[in-house]
Design an enzyme around this catalytic site. Structure first.
Site, mmCIF file in Angstrom:
data_model
loop_
_atom_site.group_PDB
_atom_site.id
_atom_site.type_symbol
_atom_site.label_atom_id
_atom_site.label_comp_id
_atom_site.label_asym_id
_atom_site.label_seq_id
_atom_site.Cartn_x
_atom_site.Cartn_y
_atom_site.Cartn_z
ATOM 1 N N ASN A 34 0.816 -1.224 -0.019
ATOM 2 C CA ASN A 34 -0.134 -0.056 0.163
ATOM 3 C C ASN A 34 0.873 1.201 0.109
ATOM 4 O OD1 ASN A 34 -2.210 1.953 0.540
ATOM 5 N ND2 ASN A 34 -3.221 0.497 1.679
ATOM 6 N N GLN A 49 -14.317 -1.944 1.161
ATOM 7 C CA GLN A 49 -15.099 -0.750 0.795
ATOM 8 C C GLN A 49 -15.896 -0.910 -0.683
ATOM 9 O OE1 GLN A 49 -13.904 2.023 3.927
ATOM 10 N NE2 GLN A 49 -12.134 2.345 2.642
ATOM 11 N N HIS A 99 -12.117 -0.061 -8.001
ATOM 12 C CA HIS A 99 -11.689 -1.417 -8.595
ATOM 13 C C HIS A 99 -11.742 -2.139 -7.226
ATOM 14 C CE1 HIS A 99 -8.435 -3.349 -11.306
ATOM 15 N NE2 HIS A 99 -9.071 -4.229 -10.598
ATOM 16 N N HIS A 127 -10.977 -4.350 -4.113
ATOM 17 C CA HIS A 127 -9.930 -4.613 -3.716
ATOM 18 C C HIS A 127 -10.124 -4.940 -1.985
ATOM 19 C CE1 HIS A 127 -10.425 -0.353 -3.434
ATOM 20 N NE2 HIS A 127 -9.804 -0.274 -2.054
ATOM 21 N N HIS A 150 -8.651 -5.270 1.739
ATOM 22 C CA HIS A 150 -7.643 -4.654 2.568
ATOM 23 C C HIS A 150 -7.412 -5.807 3.538
ATOM 24 C CE1 HIS A 150 -8.346 -0.190 1.798
ATOM 25 N NE2 HIS A 150 -9.380 -0.565 1.235
HETATM 26 W W1 AMW Z 1 -10.563 2.364 -1.019
HETATM 27 O O1 AMW Z 1 -10.950 3.626 -0.197
HETATM 28 O O2 AMW Z 1 -10.922 2.387 -2.378
HETATM 29 O O3 AMW Z 1 -11.087 0.905 0.047
HETATM 30 O O4 AMW Z 1 -8.850 1.766 -0.658
HETATM 31 C C1 AMW Z 1 -7.787 2.433 -1.525
HETATM 32 C C2 AMW Z 1 -6.512 1.969 -1.086
HETATM 33 O O5 AMW Z 1 -5.648 2.044 -2.266
HETATM 34 C C3 AMW Z 1 -6.046 2.617 0.162
HETATM 35 O O6 AMW Z 1 -5.469 1.950 1.230
HETATM 36 C C4 AMW Z 1 -4.847 3.696 -0.443
HETATM 37 O O7 AMW Z 1 -3.958 3.910 0.341
HETATM 38 C C5 AMW Z 1 -4.297 2.707 -1.757
HETATM 39 N N1 AMW Z 1 -3.915 3.315 -2.854
HETATM 40 C C6 AMW Z 1 -4.206 4.046 -3.478
HETATM 41 N N2 AMW Z 1 -3.514 4.413 -4.633
HETATM 42 C C7 AMW Z 1 -2.493 3.662 -4.422
HETATM 43 C C8 AMW Z 1 -1.517 3.360 -5.159
HETATM 44 N N3 AMW Z 1 -0.937 4.061 -6.317
HETATM 45 N N4 AMW Z 1 -0.512 2.331 -4.815
HETATM 46 C C9 AMW Z 1 -0.784 1.656 -3.790
HETATM 47 N N5 AMW Z 1 -1.941 1.756 -3.012
HETATM 48 C C10 AMW Z 1 -2.785 2.812 -3.409
#
Ligand code: AMW
Length: 157
Positions: free
Chosen positions: A30, A86, A97, A99, A101
């Site tokens: 992350n 989420q 997209h 994912h 966590h």
């Molecule tokens: W989500 O609010 O859509 O459930 O979570 C998005 C997650 O993706 C967050 O934990 C954020 O830190 C991570 N994130 C966003 N952009 C990137 C990236 N370019 N590389 C790695 N993680 C990312």
């Protein structure tokens, strides 16, 4: 030939941040982890919502999350795990997209256990603002992320 970047919604994830792949999914470190070992598992196909996943994608994602969760918990000497999705903007999804966590949890890591959800959202807000100002990474460098992914590649799966 291996791909250089993986699509994560509008973002391009450099292969050095990706530490596990199958034909269907990939797992990566992350940019703004809420806790040590906070990683994401994502389908290769750009799918916005959980309901859009095929059964094969659903099984693959959770199979990886299950295995990685156990390994990350042990790797980071944690004692529990938060798995979270989420699903949709009103649920806090910022990247359209799907994912999962995975967050290794330790005793006392947050004053109240569920504060982790606020923290995940806070980190995402900060990231969103940082990216809006300047499309550069302001926090974790690609090198730091590659080192973490390398370690996982060596020890996990
Ligand atoms: W989500 O609010 O859509 O459930 O979570 C998005 C997650 O993706 C967050 O934990 C954020 O830190 C991570 N994130 C966003 N952009 C990137 C990236 N370019 N590389 C790695 N993680 C990312």
């Amino acid at each position: 030939m291996a791909v250089e970047y993986y699509d994560f919604g509008p973002h391009k994830i450099h292969h050095s941040s990706v530490f596990h792949t199958t034909d269907i999914s990939f797992a990566f470190v992350n940019l703004r982890p809420a806790v040590q070992g906070h990683v994401l598992v994502c389908p290769k196909r750009k799918v916005k919502r959980v309901a859009d996943l095929t059964d094969v994608e659903t099984i693959d994602l959770w199979r990886i999350a299950k295995k990685l969760g156990r390994q990350l918990e042990s790797f980071h000497k944690a004692s529990s795990l938060t798995f979270c999705i989420q699903d949709g903007p009103q649920a806090g999804q910022t990247v359209p997209h799907v994912h999962i966590h995975i967050l290794p949890r330790k005793s006392g890591d947050y004053e109240n256990n569920d504060d982790i959800y606020d923290d995940i959202n806070e980190k995402e807000k900060e990231l969103h603002q940082a990216l809006a100002v300047d499309n550069e990474r302001k926090d974790r460098s690609i090198e730091v992320m590659a080192i973490e992914a390398d370690e996982y590649r060596k020890f996990l799966f």
